[in-house]
Design a protein around this motif. Structure first.
Motif, PDB file in Angstrom:
ATOM      1  N   HIS A  55      -6.651 -28.768 -90.365  1.00 30.26           N
ATOM      2  CA  HIS A  55      -6.617 -28.471 -88.953  1.00 30.26           C
ATOM      3  C   HIS A  55      -7.794 -28.941 -88.148  1.00 30.26           C
ATOM      4  N   ASP A  99      -9.196 -21.822 -89.535  1.00 30.42           N
ATOM      5  CA  ASP A  99      -8.187 -21.558 -90.575  1.00 30.42           C
ATOM      6  C   ASP A  99      -8.728 -21.880 -91.961  1.00 30.42           C
ATOM      7  N   HIS A 124      -2.321 -20.976 -88.577  1.00 31.65           N
ATOM      8  CA  HIS A 124      -2.396 -22.055 -87.583  1.00 31.65           C
ATOM      9  C   HIS A 124      -2.286 -21.498 -86.173  1.00 31.65           C
ATOM     10  N   GLU A 145       3.916 -24.781 -82.462  1.00 32.27           N
ATOM     11  CA  GLU A 145       3.168 -25.638 -83.389  1.00 32.27           C
ATOM     12  C   GLU A 145       3.659 -27.078 -83.379  1.00 32.27           C
ATOM     13  N   SER A 159       1.864 -22.787 -94.199  1.00 31.58           N
ATOM     14  CA  SER A 159       0.559 -22.367 -93.658  1.00 31.58           C
ATOM     15  C   SER A 159      -0.564 -23.284 -94.122  1.00 31.58           C
ATOM     16  N   PRO A 216      -0.556 -29.207 -91.965  1.00 33.62           N
ATOM     17  CA  PRO A 216      -0.882 -29.275 -90.553  1.00 33.62           C
ATOM     18  C   PRO A 216       0.379 -29.377 -89.705  1.00 33.62           C
TER      19      PRO A 216
END
Ligand code: HEM
Length: 441
Positions: free
Chosen positions: A23, A108, A282, A360, A433, A436
């Motif tokens: 991330h 994260d 995220h 997302e 999770s 990305p």
């Protein structure tokens, strides 16, 4: 059946390499790698999309023969925690230099690494190495396993406890004492087992996270990397409260039982424990939307743990119901009350999942073309299967004339399959999770 599901998920998580950008994405380098420099720069600066952990993020520079030519002062800029910098030794000759970096997102806690070239006094090569470089590593199989372990254990502890408080306990109030005590004993040990698993999973996750951050094998995470991770920084500020809440709620159950105030206090801590997962999801890293991102992710994991934990409680209770055939409790009553909780949980999971997926990924094309989007589609498919099965199970339970009937057996195996799907979805969620959201982000 559940053992098969557990084995399948562990294999998938361990064998599924999560190769993609983590991330903290590298946004800009100064000087840039796409120009020929007249002279070697005094310093290289790398700007990332997120705050960096200063201990586990570093950059070094090598000359063409592999020698380190930076001044060894790699650091995260105290004035801008998204900027990683290192000075270069003076008087460097013309040539191609390699800038190698490793970052740990402070949000994260996903590690990332890469490499790019600098061209000093030489023309830029036709196909310079991409800025983010090769060999990107995001979450490791161990950190992904730690996330899945957390979801399963949180469901065993919190989901089963919630189902006892909201469904089984009230339903058994008028049932025969033998059935009550059998069900209470089974449920108590399930919850205690879930609580112990939750604490062990949290300890395992810390070691796995430290190893990933320091880029060493799992056991190499013990010692200094673990100390660095747990004695300062954002991860520590989330991990210690998580462990404290888990130990406190387990002790409340062990000494206070699953009825009365102690268990209500234990149940009340669970949303806070689940929040610690949302704080490193995220959702927490969504630019300009971390608050809603955390809230939606939290709702999602609460719904998911209530649903799957409820299925565990039901699957464990049914054999006791079959034995106590004259208990006065009918499958119709059981599925009527449990169905309401499961439906609410499934609705929360569906709505929050779709919303978070939209936040997302941001485009339908992204859903089809990115690894993250494809994992979302797998989850949507598994959710549809679980809902279909839940509908068939409800019908079977309502058709079950007596607790010993064929329909109730079929209901029991249907609950088992639905539970297995839930455990598999948790595996997909752990991979999700750790992947990305999408290159566009
Ligand atoms: C339409 C179906 C679903 C969609 C679109 C969906 C979407 C998502 C998204 C976008 C995330 C965030 C992942 C990240 O951190 O980037 C997530 C996480 C998660 N999902 Fe789902 N989901 C769905 C169904 C389910 C089901 C059926 C379950 C379990 C029964 C589930 C359990 C979870 C869990 C445990 C997480 C991790 C949350 C965390 O670590 O904080 N999801 N899901």
């Amino acid at each position: 059946m559940l053992a098969v599901a557990l084995a399948a998920v562990v294999c998938a998580v361990l064998l599924f390499p999560v190769a993609a950008a983590a991330h903290a994405v590298l946004l800009k380098t100064t000087p840039s790698s796409s120009q020929s420099l007249n002279a070697a720069p005094a310093q290289v600066q790398l700007l990332f999309s997120e705050p960096l952990d200063p201990v586990f993020s570093h950059v070094q520079v090598r000359n063409a023969s592999g020698q380190l030519v930076d001044a060894g002062d790699s650091h995260v800029d105290p004035a801008n925690d998204q900027l990683l910098a290192a000075s270069l030794q003076p008087g460097l000759a013309n040539g191609v230099y390699s800038v190698e970096w490793r970052s740990l997102s402070a949000i994260d806690v996903h590690p990332n690494q890469g490499q790019y070239s600098l061209f000093v006094g030489v023309p830029v090569q036709a196909n310079p190495a991409p800025i983010s470089g090769a060999a990107l590593t995001a979450a490791t199989p161990e950190t992904t396993l730690g996330r899945w372990w957390f979801y399963v254990a949180a469901s065993l502890f919190g989901g089963v406890l919630a189902t006892w408080k909201l469904v089984l306990g009230p339903l058994l109030a008028d049932a025969k004492p033998e059935l009550q005590s059998t069900a209470r004993r089974r449920t108590y040990w399930l919850i205690v087992g879930g609580g112990v698993l939750l604490i062990l999973g949290t300890l395992f996750s810390a070691v796995a996270q430290a190893a990933a951050a320091a880029n060493v094998p799992l056991l190499g995470g013990l010692g200094t990397p673990l100390g660095e991770l747990l004695l300062r920084g954002r991860y520590a500020s989330i991990w210690w409260p998580r462990l404290g809440l888990e130990v406190a709620s387990l002790l409340l159950i062990v000494f206070g039982g699953i009825d009365g105030l102690a268990s209500e206090c234990a149940l009340a801590t669970l949303p806070a424990v689940l929040l610690t997962s949302a704080l490193t999801s995220h959702g927490a890293a969504l630019p300009n939307a971390s608050g809603p991102g955390i809230a939606i992710d939290w709702l999602h994991i609460v719904g998911a743990c209530a649903w799957v934990g409820g299925l565990v409680a039901l699957a464990a209770f049914l054999p006791a119901l079959r034995v106590g055939s004259d208990s006065g409790l009918t499958p119709r009553q059981l599925v009527g009350r449990f169905g309401r909780l499961a439906l609410l949980a499934a609705a929360v999971v569906l709505l929050s999942g779709v919303l978070q997926g939209a936040l997302e990924v941001g485009s339908l094309a992204g859903v089809a073309t990115t690894l993250y989007g494809q994992l979302l589609l797998v989850k949507a498919g598994l959710l549809a299967l679980m809902l279909l099965l839940a509908g068939v199970n409800e019908w079977r339970a309502r058709a079950a004339a007596s607790v010993g009937g064929v329909q109730l057996r079929a209901f029991g195996s249907g609950v088992g399959i639905e539970l297995m799907l839930g455990v598999i979805v948790f595996g997909v969620a752990a991979l999700l999770s750790s992947t990305p959201p999408s290159p566009a982000t």
